[in-house]
Design a protein around this motif. Structure first.
Motif, mmCIF file in Angstrom:
data_model
loop_
_atom_site.group_PDB
_atom_site.id
_atom_site.type_symbol
_atom_site.label_atom_id
_atom_site.label_comp_id
_atom_site.label_asym_id
_atom_site.label_seq_id
_atom_site.Cartn_x
_atom_site.Cartn_y
_atom_site.Cartn_z
ATOM 1 N N ALA A 9 77.756 31.309 -12.588
ATOM 2 C CA ALA A 9 78.973 32.270 -12.007
ATOM 3 C C ALA A 9 79.665 31.793 -11.152
ATOM 4 C CB ALA A 9 78.180 33.624 -12.087
ATOM 5 N N TYR A 108 75.909 35.963 -13.778
ATOM 6 C CA TYR A 108 76.426 37.189 -13.648
ATOM 7 C C TYR A 108 76.849 37.776 -15.089
ATOM 8 C CZ TYR A 108 79.550 40.677 -11.299
ATOM 9 O OH TYR A 108 79.968 42.066 -11.007
ATOM 10 N N PRO A 109 76.378 38.094 -16.077
ATOM 11 C CA PRO A 109 76.680 38.768 -17.463
ATOM 12 C C PRO A 109 76.993 40.108 -17.057
ATOM 13 C CG PRO A 109 74.210 38.585 -17.358
ATOM 14 C CD PRO A 109 74.768 37.849 -15.793
ATOM 15 N N ARG A 110 78.494 40.470 -17.221
ATOM 16 C CA ARG A 110 78.737 41.580 -17.319
ATOM 17 C C ARG A 110 79.038 42.458 -18.462
ATOM 18 N NH1 ARG A 110 83.568 39.482 -13.243
ATOM 19 N NH2 ARG A 110 82.701 37.775 -14.462
ATOM 20 N N THR A 111 78.920 41.598 -19.638
ATOM 21 C CA THR A 111 79.179 41.943 -20.899
ATOM 22 C C THR A 111 77.965 41.529 -21.745
ATOM 23 O OG1 THR A 111 80.511 40.300 -21.772
ATOM 24 C CG2 THR A 111 81.564 41.911 -20.825
ATOM 25 N N GLU A 114 78.554 37.872 -22.765
ATOM 26 C CA GLU A 114 78.269 37.024 -21.678
ATOM 27 C C GLU A 114 76.905 36.976 -21.311
ATOM 28 O OE1 GLU A 114 82.289 37.841 -18.805
ATOM 29 O OE2 GLU A 114 80.096 38.623 -18.188
ATOM 30 N N ALA A 117 75.543 34.615 -23.862
ATOM 31 C CA ALA A 117 75.838 33.181 -23.609
ATOM 32 C C ALA A 117 75.048 32.886 -22.457
ATOM 33 C CB ALA A 117 77.481 33.151 -23.356
ATOM 34 N N ASP A 118 74.666 33.596 -21.461
ATOM 35 C CA ASP A 118 73.881 33.072 -20.296
ATOM 36 C C ASP A 118 72.539 32.911 -20.711
ATOM 37 O OD1 ASP A 118 73.214 33.151 -17.551
ATOM 38 O OD2 ASP A 118 71.833 34.734 -18.266
ATOM 39 N N HIS A 247 69.082 42.215 -18.964
ATOM 40 C CA HIS A 247 69.744 41.153 -20.013
ATOM 41 C C HIS A 247 68.710 40.082 -20.323
ATOM 42 C CE1 HIS A 247 70.140 38.451 -16.718
ATOM 43 N NE2 HIS A 247 70.994 39.503 -16.009
#
Length: 264
Positions: A9, A108-111, A114, A117-118, A247
């Protein structure tokens, strides 16, 4: 295997394909849980005192402080070859200090997209790509089930409170908001983490006011406070705060939990 470049990120580049990390320090509770699920419990040299899952495998002897106040010297003594952090959960000055000890992967997954993907990137980073792919595919199936159920129901309006004195909510452009949106939820508040008062919130007429167990430990006394302020009993619900904001592999359980919140 062939070398691959992953970008975190902060835009830092990590080349993988050679030696996998053998001593990992995690500053993110949900990532700690995920690393255990990937079979890396023995490789976890340290984690925060907020890393409480899996409960039967966590050892207080490996605690290295909190997410906001990690003990830098203790981490250095562990001689990690990888540290995992989060741009929002961990302080920039702590991450900068840890950069001097070992490579720091900052997520920094915000969705939800994401976050998936992380998870795949983390799996590649620690040499567990196959296992991570299984979890990621499972989460994608749960997302599809959640969206299908939401489509069959009417959209519902909510406020997700995260603090009191002052009262604060998680609004749009947060991971919490995007996750709840998968179940058809629409936040009634504006801004990422706005302050609000109960009278104004009641005027917004949300279908549900969600009181999570973290980051602020809301309980029945706080629910009663909202009822005294004029909210209807069916309008205010206590929820497990780990499911809407963690997450990683927790999403496998979190999405079904969210489906249970969808109003009829």
């Amino acid at each position: 295997m062939d070398a691959m470049i992953l970008v975190d990120a902060r835009g830092r580049h990590f080349e993988i394909g050679g030696q996998v990390p053998r001593r990992i320090v995690s500053l993110v509770p949900s990532t700690t849980e995920t690393l255990f699920a990937l079979g890396l419990g023995d490789a976890l040299a340290g984690y925060t005192r907020f890393c409480v899952h899996p409960a039967d495998k966590i050892s207080p002897e490996r605690w290295i402080g909190g997410t906001k106040n990690p003990k830098i010297e203790r981490i250095a003594a562990l001689r990690p070859d990888l540290i995992v952090a989060n741009l929002e959960e961990n302080r920039a000055e702590d991450v900068a200090a840890l950069d001097m000890i070992a490579p720091v992967w900052v997520a920094y997954p915000r969705t939800v997209v994401e976050a998936i993907a992380d998870l795949r990137a983390l799996g590649r980073l620690v040499g567990r790509a196959v296992q991570a792919e299984v979890f990621a595919a499972t989460i994608e199936r749960e997302v599809a089930r959640t969206r299908a159920l939401a489509t069959a129901r009417r959209p519902w309006r909510y406020a997700y409170l995260i603090w009191r004195e002052p009262w604060m909510a998680a609004g749009p452009e947060t991971f919490i908001s995007d996750l709840i949106a998968q179940s058809g939820g629409q936040s009634v508040v504006a801004g990422r983490y706005p302050e609000l008062d109960l009278e104004r919130l009641r005027a917004m007429s949300p279908d549900l006011v969600l009181l999570p167990s973290e980051p602020y430990p809301f309980g029945e006394a706080h629910r009663q406070q909202l009822l005294s302020a004029g909210f209807h009993p069916e309008q205010v619900r206590l929820v497990d705060g780990e499911y809407p904001c963690w997450h990683g592999v927790r999403l496998i359980e979190g999405l079904p939990y969210l489906r249970s919140l969808i109003p009829e």
